[in-house]
Design an enzyme around this catalytic site. Sequence first.
Site, PDB file in Angstrom:
ATOM      1  N   HIS A  59       1.348  -1.226   0.419  1.00  0.00           N
ATOM      2  CA  HIS A  59       0.273   0.510  -0.379  1.00  0.00           C
ATOM      3  C   HIS A  59       0.884   1.156   0.408  1.00  0.00           C
ATOM      4  O   HIS A  59       2.023   1.125   0.449  1.00  0.00           O
ATOM      5  CB  HIS A  59      -1.214  -0.140   0.839  1.00  0.00           C
ATOM      6  CG  HIS A  59      -2.171  -0.777   0.738  1.00  0.00           C
ATOM      7  ND1 HIS A  59      -3.253  -0.874   1.919  1.00  0.00           N
ATOM      8  CD2 HIS A  59      -2.344  -1.155   0.172  1.00  0.00           C
ATOM      9  CE1 HIS A  59      -4.478  -0.888   1.499  1.00  0.00           C
ATOM     10  NE2 HIS A  59      -3.817  -2.437   0.140  1.00  0.00           N
ATOM     11  N   GLU A  61       1.239   3.821   2.259  1.00  0.00           N
ATOM     12  CA  GLU A  61       1.693   4.013   3.126  1.00  0.00           C
ATOM     13  C   GLU A  61       3.543   2.795   4.278  1.00  0.00           C
ATOM     14  O   GLU A  61       4.113   3.167   4.368  1.00  0.00           O
ATOM     15  CB  GLU A  61       1.082   4.111   4.726  1.00  0.00           C
ATOM     16  CG  GLU A  61      -0.341   5.366   4.190  1.00  0.00           C
ATOM     17  CD  GLU A  61      -1.074   5.040   3.367  1.00  0.00           C
ATOM     18  OE1 GLU A  61      -1.040   4.146   2.156  1.00  0.00           O
ATOM     19  OE2 GLU A  61      -2.017   5.375   3.614  1.00  0.00           O
ATOM     20  N   SER A  84      -7.650   8.479   4.122  1.00  0.00           N
ATOM     21  CA  SER A  84      -7.649   7.711   4.377  1.00  0.00           C
ATOM     22  C   SER A  84      -6.418   6.466   5.032  1.00  0.00           C
ATOM     23  O   SER A  84      -6.955   6.001   4.160  1.00  0.00           O
ATOM     24  CB  SER A  84      -9.107   8.014   4.753  1.00  0.00           C
ATOM     25  OG  SER A  84      -8.978   7.179   6.631  1.00  0.00           O
ATOM     26  N   CYS A  86      -5.819   2.842   5.433  1.00  0.00           N
ATOM     27  CA  CYS A  86      -6.522   1.382   6.039  1.00  0.00           C
ATOM     28  C   CYS A  86      -6.034   0.773   7.066  1.00  0.00           C
ATOM     29  O   CYS A  86      -5.298   1.551   7.913  1.00  0.00           O
ATOM     30  CB  CYS A  86      -6.697   0.370   4.635  1.00  0.00           C
ATOM     31  SG  CYS A  86      -5.127  -0.413   4.685  1.00  0.00           S
ATOM     32  N   CYS A  89      -2.019  -0.015   7.104  1.00  0.00           N
ATOM     33  CA  CYS A  89      -1.659   0.621   6.749  1.00  0.00           C
ATOM     34  C   CYS A  89      -1.673   2.095   8.968  1.00  0.00           C
ATOM     35  O   CYS A  89      -0.572   2.848   8.938  1.00  0.00           O
ATOM     36  CB  CYS A  89      -1.948   2.145   6.279  1.00  0.00           C
ATOM     37  SG  CYS A  89      -1.603   0.888   4.886  1.00  0.00           S
TER      38      CYS A  89
END
Lengths: 152, 152
Positions: A59, A61, A84, A86, A89
């Site tokens: 992902h 991040e 935002s 998940c 993360c």
Amino acid sequence: MQRMDQAQARGRLAAAVEEARAGLAEGGIPIGAALYGPDGTLLGRGRNRRVQDDDPSMHAETAAFRAAGRQRSYRGTTMVTTLSPCWYCSGLVRQFGIGRVVIGEASTFHGGHDWLAEHGVEIVLLDDPGCVEMMRDFVKNNPALWNEDIGE
Amino acid sequence: MQRMDQAQARGRLAAAVEEARAGLAEGGIPIGAALYGPDGTLLGRGRNRRVQDDDPSMHAETAAFRAAGRQRSYRGTTMVTTLSPCWYCSGLVRQFGIGRVVIGEASTFHGGHDWLAEHGVEIVLLDDPGCVEMMRDFVKNNPALWNEDIGE
């Protein structure tokens, strides 16, 4: 750590947006992130790599965290992300004690940032129209890929 | 999903323990994990790779998840890990809807498995003496490395 105002946070969003746009151009999921040190140094940046590398663990991040390499401490660092975070993360942020998260938008997806705020992480939520538009268009045109990325 | 009994869970622990021991032999942090499909097929296995690859993003559970490759759904899958999953790895489990977590031990480190249970994940907590001993010895001999791995 001093609270970050919206204008400063908007300034930090640029690298994450560049990553997201680069991901989109590669045929990937357009989410980007960047990790900054306490003094504002860019430690690492990255983007979602599910499509590009066939890698579900990257992902945005996580990719930025990985690019920053091993750090002795994340105290005072800021994770900037176009969307935002998940639970995966958000868990990363909480476990490693990343102090602040700057979020481009949370209207197309609402992840774990309220939970992070409850646990002492400073959340700066922008409502960036460019981030919203990019994600909204992507989800509309690629619903199966998006659902795969968030485990739905 | 039928509940898994302790004997079955102990049987599933073997691959994760092998991964942890291989990591220890490489000079790494001895935590291993394996992801199983609903029918018991091994989808992927991995170990903590902080030392081996200088990669802070590869906790054991993340490495097993990555090794399993892209999956359309994680419904009915089981993550087996030698140690209670940290927030990062607990977030992974929650986000992707992994249905069950088998944990070798949670006495040397207590991660997010209670939170996962609250959110409907089946937790099978073993108290495996081999896992406890391996982690206890490692933490005792490598406190700085261990603290780095859990962000403390």
